[in-house]
Design an enzyme around this catalytic site. Structure first.
Site, PDB file in Angstrom:
ATOM      1  N   HIS A  23      37.350  42.398  48.901  1.00 13.54           N
ATOM      2  CA  HIS A  23      37.719  41.794  47.503  1.00 13.54           C
ATOM      3  C   HIS A  23      38.935  41.144  47.598  1.00 13.54           C
ATOM      4  O   HIS A  23      38.900  40.185  46.913  1.00 13.54           O
ATOM      5  CB  HIS A  23      37.551  43.110  46.554  1.00 13.54           C
ATOM      6  CG  HIS A  23      37.717  42.709  45.048  1.00 13.54           C
ATOM      7  ND1 HIS A  23      36.908  41.873  44.233  1.00 13.54           N
ATOM      8  CD2 HIS A  23      38.768  42.945  44.321  1.00 13.54           C
ATOM      9  CE1 HIS A  23      37.581  41.777  43.408  1.00 13.54           C
ATOM     10  NE2 HIS A  23      38.571  42.440  43.116  1.00 13.54           N
ATOM     11  N   HIS A  28      35.403  49.736  37.667  1.00  9.26           N
ATOM     12  CA  HIS A  28      34.379  48.728  36.488  1.00  9.26           C
ATOM     13  C   HIS A  28      33.187  49.375  36.255  1.00  9.26           C
ATOM     14  O   HIS A  28      32.527  50.082  37.190  1.00  9.26           O
ATOM     15  CB  HIS A  28      34.410  47.396  36.856  1.00  9.26           C
ATOM     16  CG  HIS A  28      35.366  46.560  36.779  1.00  9.26           C
ATOM     17  ND1 HIS A  28      35.953  45.844  35.941  1.00  9.26           N
ATOM     18  CD2 HIS A  28      36.272  46.221  37.924  1.00  9.26           C
ATOM     19  CE1 HIS A  28      37.189  45.068  36.233  1.00  9.26           C
ATOM     20  NE2 HIS A  28      37.354  45.536  37.561  1.00  9.26           N
ATOM     21  N   HIS A  56      44.967  42.451  41.523  1.00  8.04           N
ATOM     22  CA  HIS A  56      44.407  41.978  40.438  1.00  8.04           C
ATOM     23  C   HIS A  56      45.126  42.271  38.946  1.00  8.04           C
ATOM     24  O   HIS A  56      45.364  43.442  38.918  1.00  8.04           O
ATOM     25  CB  HIS A  56      42.933  41.842  40.252  1.00  8.04           C
ATOM     26  CG  HIS A  56      42.404  41.024  41.254  1.00  8.04           C
ATOM     27  ND1 HIS A  56      41.264  41.386  41.949  1.00  8.04           N
ATOM     28  CD2 HIS A  56      42.835  40.034  41.894  1.00  8.04           C
ATOM     29  CE1 HIS A  56      40.803  40.292  42.719  1.00  8.04           C
ATOM     30  NE2 HIS A  56      41.887  39.464  42.649  1.00  8.04           N
ATOM     31  N   ASP A  92      44.153  43.156  35.854  1.00  2.66           N
ATOM     32  CA  ASP A  92      43.293  43.957  35.366  1.00  2.66           C
ATOM     33  C   ASP A  92      43.809  45.303  35.900  1.00  2.66           C
ATOM     34  O   ASP A  92      43.102  46.314  35.636  1.00  2.66           O
ATOM     35  CB  ASP A  92      41.863  43.764  35.120  1.00  2.66           C
ATOM     36  CG  ASP A  92      41.144  43.615  36.280  1.00  2.66           C
ATOM     37  OD1 ASP A  92      41.400  42.913  37.327  1.00  2.66           O
ATOM     38  OD2 ASP A  92      40.163  44.329  36.479  1.00  2.66           O
ATOM     39  N   HIS A  93      44.467  45.415  37.189  1.00  2.00           N
ATOM     40  CA  HIS A  93      44.698  46.626  37.847  1.00  2.00           C
ATOM     41  C   HIS A  93      46.341  46.932  37.853  1.00  2.00           C
ATOM     42  O   HIS A  93      46.420  48.159  37.849  1.00  2.00           O
ATOM     43  CB  HIS A  93      44.226  46.498  39.024  1.00  2.00           C
ATOM     44  CG  HIS A  93      42.527  46.569  39.242  1.00  2.00           C
ATOM     45  ND1 HIS A  93      41.876  47.480  39.655  1.00  2.00           N
ATOM     46  CD2 HIS A  93      41.741  45.461  38.960  1.00  2.00           C
ATOM     47  CE1 HIS A  93      40.674  47.204  39.397  1.00  2.00           C
ATOM     48  NE2 HIS A  93      40.635  45.769  39.190  1.00  2.00           N
ATOM     49  N   HIS A 131      44.667  47.230  44.211  1.00  2.00           N
ATOM     50  CA  HIS A 131      45.010  45.744  44.767  1.00  2.00           C
ATOM     51  C   HIS A 131      45.662  44.959  43.660  1.00  2.00           C
ATOM     52  O   HIS A 131      45.974  45.391  42.556  1.00  2.00           O
ATOM     53  CB  HIS A 131      43.658  45.170  45.122  1.00  2.00           C
ATOM     54  CG  HIS A 131      42.533  45.156  44.059  1.00  2.00           C
ATOM     55  ND1 HIS A 131      42.116  46.185  43.248  1.00  2.00           N
ATOM     56  CD2 HIS A 131      42.048  43.975  43.597  1.00  2.00           C
ATOM     57  CE1 HIS A 131      41.328  45.644  42.417  1.00  2.00           C
ATOM     58  NE2 HIS A 131      41.394  44.518  42.443  1.00  2.00           N
ATOM     59  N   ASP A 185      37.946  47.788  43.334  1.00  2.00           N
ATOM     60  CA  ASP A 185      37.002  46.844  43.031  1.00  2.00           C
ATOM     61  C   ASP A 185      36.225  46.808  44.415  1.00  2.00           C
ATOM     62  O   ASP A 185      35.716  45.778  44.661  1.00  2.00           O
ATOM     63  CB  ASP A 185      37.492  45.512  42.749  1.00  2.00           C
ATOM     64  CG  ASP A 185      37.829  45.554  41.212  1.00  2.00           C
ATOM     65  OD1 ASP A 185      37.580  46.582  40.532  1.00  2.00           O
ATOM     66  OD2 ASP A 185      38.327  44.653  40.509  1.00  2.00           O
TER      67      ASP A 185
HETATM   68 ZN    ZN Z   1      38.998  44.653  38.555  1.00  2.00          ZN
HETATM   69 ZN    ZN Z   2      39.894  43.007  41.433  1.00  2.00          ZN
END
Ligand code: ZN
Ligand code: ZN
Length: 257
Positions: A108, A168, A54, A56-57, A52, A130
């Site tokens: 999410h 995570h 985001h 941090d990905h 996805h 996530d």
């Molecule tokens: Zn994440």
């Molecule tokens: Zn995420």
């Protein structure tokens, strides 16, 4: 095949899979730890799989693509760094001699996908970003409780031994909440103790398995009477409606300390 969780940021894992020569990485939010591991082990990066959009990905996608020439796959319905091969439910990706099946798991984010494969020895493996965490699930930033319920049900239907690679390390915090929901669950108490020991040694709690999550994860246990009763106690949710139970649990978790 070796499966490695590379720690990044506060609590992310960048999952790397390799055969001693070629590697793939899932959700590289940061290029540096991936590049260090590749260099340290003499690996070539063949593929980047994204679940996805985001940051941090996807934060390390451009740098890794440029440095290694790896091909990038990602969710068709999300904006991720171009160019990439768009994927949706029913598609598959062939990399490192393995076939990854794509599952749509919105909730999410609106276009979140997951990747399911069987290792060379047949052992099933899931990269779920996530969506599903050990003993928890992702926050509903873009989707509805009904979508998350359907997405989690899809993942729960995978084979019990499937290794669950979440993005995570939220397990201890999730287990604290799960214990508040279901204080009488003995398997949960035992698993919590194991995870506390692992974390005190600095080890990841992941990967989990689908079978274990079915025993301890309240978001997969919305039809269990004890879980439904706890959700009802929180906000009056209809105990017979697993979507309402999931919605109550998700809201409760957001406020839980
Ligand atoms: Zn994440
Ligand atoms: Zn995420």
């Amino acid at each position: 095949m070796k499966l490695i969780p590379l720690p990044a940021f506060q609590d992310n894992y960048l999952w790397l899979l390799h055969d001693g020569q070629r590697a793939l990485v899932v959700d590289p939010g940061d290029a540096a730890p991936v590049q260090a591991y590749l260099a340290g082990h003499g690996l070539r990066l063949d593929a980047i799989l994204v679940t996805h959009h985001h940051p941090d990905h996807v934060g390390g996608v451009d740098a890794l693509r440029e440095a290694t020439g790896a091909r990038v796959w990602g969710p068709a319905r999300e904006r991720i760094p171009q160019p990439f091969q768009p994927l949706a439910q029913g598609d598959s990706v062939d990399v490192l001699g393995l076939r990854f099946e794509v599952l749509d798991v919105p909730g999410h984010t609106a276009g979140h996908i997951a990747y399911f494969t069987r290792d060379a020895d047949g052992a099933p493996l899931l990269f779920c970003g996530d969506t599903l965490f050990s003993a928890g699930c992702g926050r509903l930033f873009e989707g509805t409780p009904a979508q998350m319920y359907a997405s989690l049900a899809k993942l729960a239907a995978l084979p019990g031994p499937t290794r669950v690679c979440c993005a995570h390390e939220y397990t201890l915090s999730n287990l604290k909440f799960a214990t508040a929901v279901e204080p009488g669950n003995a398997r949960l108490a035992e698993y919590r103790q194991q995870c506390e020991q692992r974390r005190s040694r600095g080890e990841p709690t992941l990967p989990s398995t689908i079978a274990l999550e079915g025993d301890v994860n309240p978001f997969l246990r919305t039809r269990q009477p004890a879980v439904a009763r706890a959700a009802h106690g929180y906000d009056g949710a209809d105990e017979a409606d697993p979507v309402a139970v999931l919605a109550a649990l998700r809201q409760w978790k957001n406020e839980f300390r």
